[in-house]
Design a protein around this motif. Structure first.
Motif, PDB file in Angstrom:
ATOM      1  N   VAL A   1       0.684  -1.171   0.014  1.00 32.50           N
ATOM      2  CA  VAL A   1       0.004  -0.139  -0.074  1.00 32.50           C
ATOM      3  C   VAL A   1       1.040   1.280   0.035  1.00 32.50           C
ATOM      4  O   VAL A   1       1.844   1.396   0.706  1.00 32.50           O
ATOM      5  N   THR A   2       0.353   2.235  -0.705  1.00 38.86           N
ATOM      6  CA  THR A   2       1.193   3.527  -0.748  1.00 38.86           C
ATOM      7  C   THR A   2       0.107   4.704  -0.165  1.00 38.86           C
ATOM      8  O   THR A   2       0.643   5.439   0.394  1.00 38.86           O
ATOM      9  N   HIS A   3      -1.162   4.261  -0.455  1.00 40.58           N
ATOM     10  CA  HIS A   3      -2.189   5.316  -0.052  1.00 40.58           C
ATOM     11  C   HIS A   3      -3.259   4.608   0.805  1.00 40.58           C
ATOM     12  O   HIS A   3      -3.812   3.564   0.163  1.00 40.58           O
ATOM     13  N   LEU A   4      -3.490   5.044   1.915  1.00 38.13           N
ATOM     14  CA  LEU A   4      -4.413   4.181   2.739  1.00 38.13           C
ATOM     15  C   LEU A   4      -5.640   5.139   2.970  1.00 38.13           C
ATOM     16  O   LEU A   4      -5.681   6.334   3.493  1.00 38.13           O
ATOM     17  N   VAL A   5      -7.029   4.617   2.975  1.00 36.29           N
ATOM     18  CA  VAL A   5      -8.219   5.268   3.222  1.00 36.29           C
ATOM     19  C   VAL A   5      -8.754   4.469   4.501  1.00 36.29           C
ATOM     20  O   VAL A   5      -9.292   3.373   4.275  1.00 36.29           O
ATOM     21  N   ASN A   6      -8.629   4.918   5.650  1.00 35.51           N
ATOM     22  CA  ASN A   6      -9.379   4.252   6.746  1.00 35.51           C
ATOM     23  C   ASN A   6     -10.843   4.986   6.740  1.00 35.51           C
ATOM     24  O   ASN A   6     -11.182   5.852   7.277  1.00 35.51           O
ATOM     25  N   ASN A   7     -11.440   3.950   5.954  1.00 41.46           N
ATOM     26  CA  ASN A   7     -12.975   4.407   5.738  1.00 41.46           C
ATOM     27  C   ASN A   7     -14.039   3.475   6.466  1.00 41.46           C
ATOM     28  O   ASN A   7     -15.060   3.819   6.545  1.00 41.46           O
ATOM     29  N   VAL A   8     -13.455   2.322   7.020  1.00 44.11           N
ATOM     30  CA  VAL A   8     -14.627   1.510   7.542  1.00 44.11           C
ATOM     31  C   VAL A   8     -15.354   2.462   8.811  1.00 44.11           C
ATOM     32  O   VAL A   8     -14.749   2.937   9.522  1.00 44.11           O
ATOM     33  N   GLY A   9     -16.662   1.876   8.947  1.00 43.87           N
ATOM     34  CA  GLY A   9     -17.419   2.755  10.058  1.00 43.87           C
ATOM     35  C   GLY A   9     -18.801   1.947  10.032  1.00 43.87           C
ATOM     36  O   GLY A   9     -19.204   1.714   9.065  1.00 43.87           O
ATOM     37  N   VAL A  10     -19.029   1.633  11.273  1.00 45.38           N
ATOM     38  CA  VAL A  10     -20.371   1.161  11.906  1.00 45.38           C
ATOM     39  C   VAL A  10     -21.347   1.771  12.611  1.00 45.38           C
ATOM     40  O   VAL A  10     -20.522   2.744  13.446  1.00 45.38           O
ATOM     41  N   LEU A  11     -22.435   1.865  12.706  1.00 46.57           N
ATOM     42  CA  LEU A  11     -23.121   2.252  13.790  1.00 46.57           C
ATOM     43  C   LEU A  11     -24.334   1.436  13.800  1.00 46.57           C
ATOM     44  O   LEU A  11     -24.598   0.610  13.031  1.00 46.57           O
ATOM     45  N   PHE A  12     -25.076   1.412  14.826  1.00 45.15           N
ATOM     46  CA  PHE A  12     -26.108   0.358  15.246  1.00 45.15           C
ATOM     47  C   PHE A  12     -27.516   1.101  15.745  1.00 45.15           C
ATOM     48  O   PHE A  12     -27.361   2.497  15.525  1.00 45.15           O
ATOM     49  N   LYS A  13     -28.408   0.522  16.054  1.00 44.52           N
ATOM     50  CA  LYS A  13     -29.462   0.777  16.088  1.00 44.52           C
ATOM     51  C   LYS A  13     -30.019   2.167  16.894  1.00 44.52           C
ATOM     52  O   LYS A  13     -29.244   2.199  18.148  1.00 44.52           O
ATOM     53  N   GLN A  14     -30.475   3.299  16.537  1.00 51.11           N
ATOM     54  CA  GLN A  14     -30.764   4.527  17.194  1.00 51.11           C
ATOM     55  C   GLN A  14     -31.320   4.194  18.626  1.00 51.11           C
ATOM     56  O   GLN A  14     -32.250   3.363  18.929  1.00 51.11           O
ATOM     57  N   MET A  15     -30.543   4.736  19.594  1.00 47.99           N
ATOM     58  CA  MET A  15     -30.847   4.652  21.114  1.00 47.99           C
ATOM     59  C   MET A  15     -30.103   5.622  22.034  1.00 47.99           C
ATOM     60  O   MET A  15     -29.136   6.210  21.609  1.00 47.99           O
ATOM     61  N   LYS A  16     -30.644   5.852  22.971  1.00 46.86           N
ATOM     62  CA  LYS A  16     -30.051   6.635  24.252  1.00 46.86           C
ATOM     63  C   LYS A  16     -28.924   6.226  24.796  1.00 46.86           C
ATOM     64  O   LYS A  16     -28.942   4.682  24.826  1.00 46.86           O
ATOM     65  N   VAL A  17     -28.014   6.882  25.355  1.00 53.30           N
ATOM     66  CA  VAL A  17     -26.865   6.196  26.032  1.00 53.30           C
ATOM     67  C   VAL A  17     -27.137   5.286  27.070  1.00 53.30           C
ATOM     68  O   VAL A  17     -26.665   4.119  27.328  1.00 53.30           O
ATOM     69  N   THR A  18     -28.202   5.638  27.951  1.00 54.87           N
ATOM     70  CA  THR A  18     -28.957   4.769  29.013  1.00 54.87           C
ATOM     71  C   THR A  18     -29.338   3.218  28.540  1.00 54.87           C
ATOM     72  O   THR A  18     -29.455   2.481  29.276  1.00 54.87           O
TER      73      THR A  18
ATOM     74  N   CYS B   1       3.819   8.980   0.684  1.00 55.91           N
ATOM     75  CA  CYS B   1       2.639   8.229   0.736  1.00 55.91           C
ATOM     76  C   CYS B   1       1.842   8.925   1.655  1.00 55.91           C
ATOM     77  O   CYS B   1       2.230  10.057   2.357  1.00 55.91           O
ATOM     78  N   ALA B   2       0.497   8.621   1.792  1.00 51.47           N
ATOM     79  CA  ALA B   2      -0.588   9.588   2.789  1.00 51.47           C
ATOM     80  C   ALA B   2      -1.730   8.536   3.092  1.00 51.47           C
ATOM     81  O   ALA B   2      -2.026   7.522   2.588  1.00 51.47           O
ATOM     82  N   ILE B   3      -2.119   9.148   4.353  1.00 48.91           N
ATOM     83  CA  ILE B   3      -3.405   8.528   4.627  1.00 48.91           C
ATOM     84  C   ILE B   3      -4.584   9.447   4.922  1.00 48.91           C
ATOM     85  O   ILE B   3      -4.405  10.624   5.286  1.00 48.91           O
ATOM     86  N   VAL B   4      -5.638   9.065   4.631  1.00 50.56           N
ATOM     87  CA  VAL B   4      -7.009   9.761   4.704  1.00 50.56           C
ATOM     88  C   VAL B   4      -7.681   9.067   5.860  1.00 50.56           C
ATOM     89  O   VAL B   4      -8.242   7.754   5.628  1.00 50.56           O
ATOM     90  N   ASN B   5      -8.157   9.452   7.024  1.00 48.81           N
ATOM     91  CA  ASN B   5      -9.237   9.117   7.844  1.00 48.81           C
ATOM     92  C   ASN B   5     -10.555   9.608   7.662  1.00 48.81           C
ATOM     93  O   ASN B   5     -10.899  10.559   7.389  1.00 48.81           O
ATOM     94  N   VAL B   6     -11.674   8.711   7.564  1.00 45.62           N
ATOM     95  CA  VAL B   6     -13.089   9.127   7.530  1.00 45.62           C
ATOM     96  C   VAL B   6     -13.712   9.182   8.962  1.00 45.62           C
ATOM     97  O   VAL B   6     -13.869   8.150   9.572  1.00 45.62           O
TER      98      VAL B   6
END
Ligand code: NAP
Length: 244
Positions: free
Chosen positions: A82-99, A132-137
């Motif tokens: 790799v010469t260029h990395l895009v850290n793009n992975v991301g997940v979220l789960f069902k909407q709810m309150k912190v509690t 080389c370069a990295i971009v985070n999403v």
């Protein structure tokens, strides 16, 4: 330098748009995905045919250290380091309150959205040279906090912002740049995972530009930050959120 990009979570949404955008600019492409092999292989076939660049897909859960090490080793073999990395992975789960959140959910969000960025950057840096370069999403959620929806996700993106700043400073003397994009409300499948497929349309009247964004509008910023045109840009953030 031959340019070879790895895009984590690259088989759909913003990652897939980025893969195509970079392929159009001559990068060899490695798409990482988790489970949906068909989506990844369809994208690989499209990129090979459309842009005539080397393109492969590798399945790996990037929150898992062993799988990350294997991902980079397989990439070395199949398409080159790799010469260029895009850290793009991301997940979220069902909407709810912190509690309502339990540790399993919170930890899954953090390991997928944060630990993977550390691990993939570590493995990439074993291979990267100056230039080389990295971009985070990240996300505008790191500013808004996503109250009532997914504060765990927003907190993970806050961590990505700080990770970007710290890693960029560690690497600046070596000539390896690290930057970040913060999308707002983009039309992808991620909102269905939160339990609200129509979320972007619901929120669009609250966005100053009065519309959601397209994945390609994020991909172009990622590509610019990776490119030599951004050669003096590091530790920087581009918000792509229609003014939010
Ligand atoms: P998406 O359409 O839901 O796509 C998710 C991708 O991640 C898929 O390729 C999926 O592969 C992969 N993936 C999921 N878990 C994985 C794991 N453990 N290991 C490897 N790959 C995994 O996502 P998106 O909306 O394009 O989001 C991309 C990035 O933008 C994320 O970081 C997200 O937080 C950020 N973002 C998105 C928005 C938005 O409105 N869409 C806004 C702000 C920030 P499989 O299909 O094989 O599971």
């Amino acid at each position: 330098m031959e340019k070879t990009a790895l895009i984590t979570g690259g088989s759909r949404g913003i990652g897939a748009a980025t893969a195509k955008y970079l392929a159009a600019r001559g990068y060899g492409i490695c798409i990482n995905y988790h489970r949906n092999e068909q989506a990844a292989e369809t994208l690989v076939a499209h990129i090979r045919e459309q842009f005539s660049v080397p393109c492969i897909a590798i399945a790996a859960d990037v929150s898992d250290e062993t799988q990350v090490v294997r991902l980079f080793a397989e990439m070395d073999e199949l398409i080159g380091p790799v010469t260029h990395l895009v850290n793009n992975v991301g997940v979220l789960f069902k909407q709810m309150k912190v509690t309502e959140m339990d540790a399993e959910r919170i930890n899954k969000t953090l390991t997928t959205n944060v630990t993977s960025y550390f691990l993939c950057s570590r493995e990439a840096l074993k291979r990267m040279q100056p230039g080389c370069a990295i971009v985070n999403v990240s996300s505008v959620a790191s500013r808004t906090g996503s109250a009532g929806e997914y504060v765990d996700y927003a907190a993970s993106k806050g961590a990505v912002d700080v990770f970007t700043r710290g890693l960029s400073l560690e690497l600046a003397p070596q000539g390896i740049r690290v930057n970040c994009v913060r999308p707002g409300f983009i039309y992808t499948d991620i909102h269905a995972d939160g339990g609200e497929p129509g979320r972007v349309d619901r929120i669009s009247s609250q966005i100053p530009m009065l519309r959601g964004g397209q994945p390609e509008e994020v991909a172009s910023a990622i590509a610019w930050l990776l490119s030599d045109e951004a050669s003096y840009v590091t530790g920087s953030f581009i918000d792509l959120a229609g003014g939010r």
